[in-house]
Design a protein around this motif. Structure first.
Motif, PDB file in Angstrom:
ATOM      1  N   ALA A  20      -0.276  -1.807  10.794  1.00  0.00           N
ATOM      2  CA  ALA A  20      -0.961  -1.536  12.284  1.00  0.00           C
ATOM      3  C   ALA A  20      -2.385  -0.528  12.136  1.00  0.00           C
ATOM      4  N   ASP A  21      -3.102  -0.720  13.041  1.00  0.00           N
ATOM      5  CA  ASP A  21      -4.494  -0.101  13.011  1.00  0.00           C
ATOM      6  C   ASP A  21      -4.539   1.127  13.235  1.00  0.00           C
ATOM      7  N   ARG A  22      -3.532   1.824  14.097  1.00  0.00           N
ATOM      8  CA  ARG A  22      -3.507   3.070  14.595  1.00  0.00           C
ATOM      9  C   ARG A  22      -2.874   3.841  13.270  1.00  0.00           C
ATOM     10  N   PRO A  23      -3.338   5.418  13.281  1.00  0.00           N
ATOM     11  CA  PRO A  23      -2.926   6.130  11.981  1.00  0.00           C
ATOM     12  C   PRO A  23      -1.666   6.737  12.255  1.00  0.00           C
ATOM     13  N   ARG A  47       0.911   1.672   0.486  1.00  0.00           N
ATOM     14  CA  ARG A  47       1.638   0.265   0.121  1.00  0.00           C
ATOM     15  C   ARG A  47       2.117  -0.490   1.775  1.00  0.00           C
ATOM     16  N   ARG A  48       1.826   0.102   2.515  1.00  0.00           N
ATOM     17  CA  ARG A  48       2.227  -0.613   3.788  1.00  0.00           C
ATOM     18  C   ARG A  48       1.069  -0.813   4.508  1.00  0.00           C
ATOM     19  N   GLY A  49      -0.335  -0.576   4.396  1.00  0.00           N
ATOM     20  CA  GLY A  49      -1.389  -0.745   5.034  1.00  0.00           C
ATOM     21  C   GLY A  49      -1.507   0.098   6.261  1.00  0.00           C
ATOM     22  N   ARG A  50      -1.198   1.638   6.180  1.00  0.00           N
ATOM     23  CA  ARG A  50      -1.350   2.215   7.449  1.00  0.00           C
ATOM     24  C   ARG A  50      -2.402   3.310   6.831  1.00  0.00           C
ATOM     25  N   ARG A  51      -3.032   4.042   7.842  1.00  0.00           N
ATOM     26  CA  ARG A  51      -4.015   5.037   7.626  1.00  0.00           C
ATOM     27  C   ARG A  51      -3.187   6.271   7.839  1.00  0.00           C
ATOM     28  N   ASP A  78      -7.897  14.301  -1.189  1.00  0.00           N
ATOM     29  CA  ASP A  78      -7.782  14.215  -2.714  1.00  0.00           C
ATOM     30  C   ASP A  78      -6.877  12.776  -2.516  1.00  0.00           C
ATOM     31  N   LEU A  79      -5.951  12.952  -1.550  1.00  0.00           N
ATOM     32  CA  LEU A  79      -5.060  11.589  -1.947  1.00  0.00           C
ATOM     33  C   LEU A  79      -5.494  10.432  -0.733  1.00  0.00           C
ATOM     34  N   GLY A  80      -6.852  10.735  -0.231  1.00  0.00           N
ATOM     35  CA  GLY A  80      -7.398   9.453   0.531  1.00  0.00           C
ATOM     36  C   GLY A  80      -7.007   9.685   1.962  1.00  0.00           C
ATOM     37  N   ALA A  81      -6.340  10.682   2.397  1.00  0.00           N
ATOM     38  CA  ALA A  81      -5.949  10.862   3.807  1.00  0.00           C
ATOM     39  C   ALA A  81      -7.118  11.401   4.702  1.00  0.00           C
TER      40      ALA A  81
END
Ligand SMILES: Nc1ncnc2c1ncn2[C@@H]1O[C@H](COP(=O)(O)OP(=O)(O)OP(=O)(O)O)[C@@H](O)[C@H]1O
Length: 429
Positions: A20-23, A47-51, A78-81
């Motif tokens: 899904a596009d929403r975070p 893995r699941r394509g979520r922000r 650092d973890l890309g969030a």
């Protein structure tokens, strides 16, 4: 750590949408529990394509809080969030500080998550938190049970938002072992060791014990499906009234009173117990409790907003921005100059077409309906005639009763609107 990772993956898979596009929001204090959840959730999102949107509240209660907050932000990035800091700037009470901080924290988290488009906030409560809450309850504290999936307690900031607690079967020790294995650091909040707080006393008392593990419940309950059915079959839920079968459990009755009244705190338990007992008889019952009016007749309950003797406060509406009035209606005014108030005391000045609509509703549902008026022209119009107006009552009750099992079932701008033709082609002027 495969057991822990598999459990958390299963908990997230069960409730969250894929791709899904929403975070997905995550409440990150920087302590060991939420740092471990950050690692596990970042893996899952990749893995699941979520922000992942991490949120840290700086309560401004400790001189080092800004440093702690920055530390949490660095770990998240650092973890890309994505990461945002929110600060509790309001006055701090002299007593009841933990409860006030908690309420402020949930409101800030919910407001930010909702505005970012998230529908779920991940919280890092653990099996140890369950054991501590049980201990505190034994000491006389009134605490709700920690559930793996529950509506945000902040109202109205938390409308359309659920909290997911995927670590309720994990122990604090396992989470710290995961962090050590990943060479990750975390904070130890000194307030956790402050013996003035009951939570700290619980931690100390339980330190030598192994936490009791909880199994989490899944899917809507029988009560939830009864309530969802009752809601769907009511053609008038857009107005904020609720009809339910008379034989509802006390917990559902409390949720219904809270939703109909639009308030933030549930009714006090002795009064609720007394009302629930009265409803068990077959006689007609009319009562008011916590801003709601309850009428029991036959096997049906009609619950409506009780505006009280002084009525409900009026408020100016911002233009083109949704505002919540009385905790029940989300109203978006089309231009500046509109105010909202209750119909009570204004019925006689309503246009005849609006009076005719109002008269279709039970008498007790009428006085608390929202009407809009301008400073220059105080003649009221039913809110739906002027502005996009959504009723939040049914959605709140369905979520509280367990009728929402998955993120996909939440719509971001949740709320009921009247049938399309009710306000069509009729001038209110
Ligand atoms: N300052 C904070 N910023 C962001 N999230 C936080 C903060 N403090 C706590 N949290 C979130 O709340 C979870 C529970 O924290 P804690 O046990 O301190 O709060 P609580 O008051 O017992 O919980 P609840 O808020 O559900 O009542 C943390 O694991 C974290 O996910």
């Amino acid at each position: 750590m495969p057991g822990l990772i598999d459990c958390v993956t299963a908990a997230l898979d069960a409730r969250l949408s894929l791709d899904a596009d929403r975070p997905v929001a995550l409440a990150l204090s920087g302590g060991g529990d939420s740092m471990a959840l950050l690692h596990l959730a970042a893996d899952w999102c990749a893995r699941r394509g979520r922000r992942l949107l991490t949120l840290t509240v700086d309560h401004r209660l400790h001189r080092d809080s800004a440093v702690w907050t920055a530390f949490a932000g660095e770990a998240a990035r650092d973890l890309g969030a994505d990461w945002r800091t929110l600060s509790w700037d309001g006055p701090k009470p002299a007593t009841g500080l933990p409860a006030a901080a908690r309420a402020a924290r949930h409101a800030l988290l919910a407001d930010t998550a909702r505005q970012a488009g998230a529908r779920v906030i991940l919280m890092a409560h653990t099996a140890d938190d369950i054991a501590e809450s049980d201990w505190m309850r034994d000491q006389g504290a009134t605490l709700g049970a920690l559930r793996d999936w529950s509506p945000s307690p902040a109202w109205p900031q938390g409308r359309g938002l659920m909290l997911l607690r995927p670590l309720l079967t994990a122990s604090r020790a396992d989470l710290r072992a995961l962090l050590r294995a990943r060479n990750a650091l975390w904070l130890e909040d000194p307030a956790n060791a402050d013996p003035r707080f009951l939570r700290s006393q619980a931690r100390m008392a339980l330190q030598s014990e192994t936490p009791s593990f909880s199994s989490s419940s899944r899917g809507p309950t029988a009560t939830a499906s009864t309530i969802v059915e009752a809601m769907k079959s009511s053609p008038m839920i857009w107005s904020g009234l609720v009809t339910l079968p008379r034989a509802v459990p006390a917990r559902t009755l409390a949720a219904a009173l809270l939703s109909v009244s639009g308030q933030a705190a549930p009714p006090r338990s002795p009064r609720l117990t007394a009302l629930h007992a009265r409803l068990a008889s077959d006689s007609e019952v009319t009562a008011t409790l916590s801003g709601a009016r309850i009428q029991a007749s036959g096997q049906t309950l009609l619950i409506t907003r009780e505006p009280g003797r002084t009525g409900l406060p009026a408020a100016a509406l911002p233009p083109n921005a949704p505002a919540v009035w009385d905790g029940r209606f989300e109203i978006t005014a089309p231009e500046p100059g509109w105010s909202v108030g209750a119909l009570k005391g204004r019925m006689a000045s309503l246009a005849p077409v609006d009076q005719a609509i109002v008269k279709r509703l039970p008498a007790s549902a009428r006085p608390a309906l929202p009407v809009l008026f301008r400073d220059a022209d105080p003649r009221p119009l039913l809110a739906w005639r002027v502005a996009e107006t959504r009723c939040l009552v049914a959605g709140r009750l369905i979520a509280a009763a367990g009728g929402i099992g998955h993120e996909d079932q939440l719509t971001h701008s949740s709320g009921e609107t009247p049938p399309a033709d009710l306000f069509l082609n009729r001038s209110g002027g």
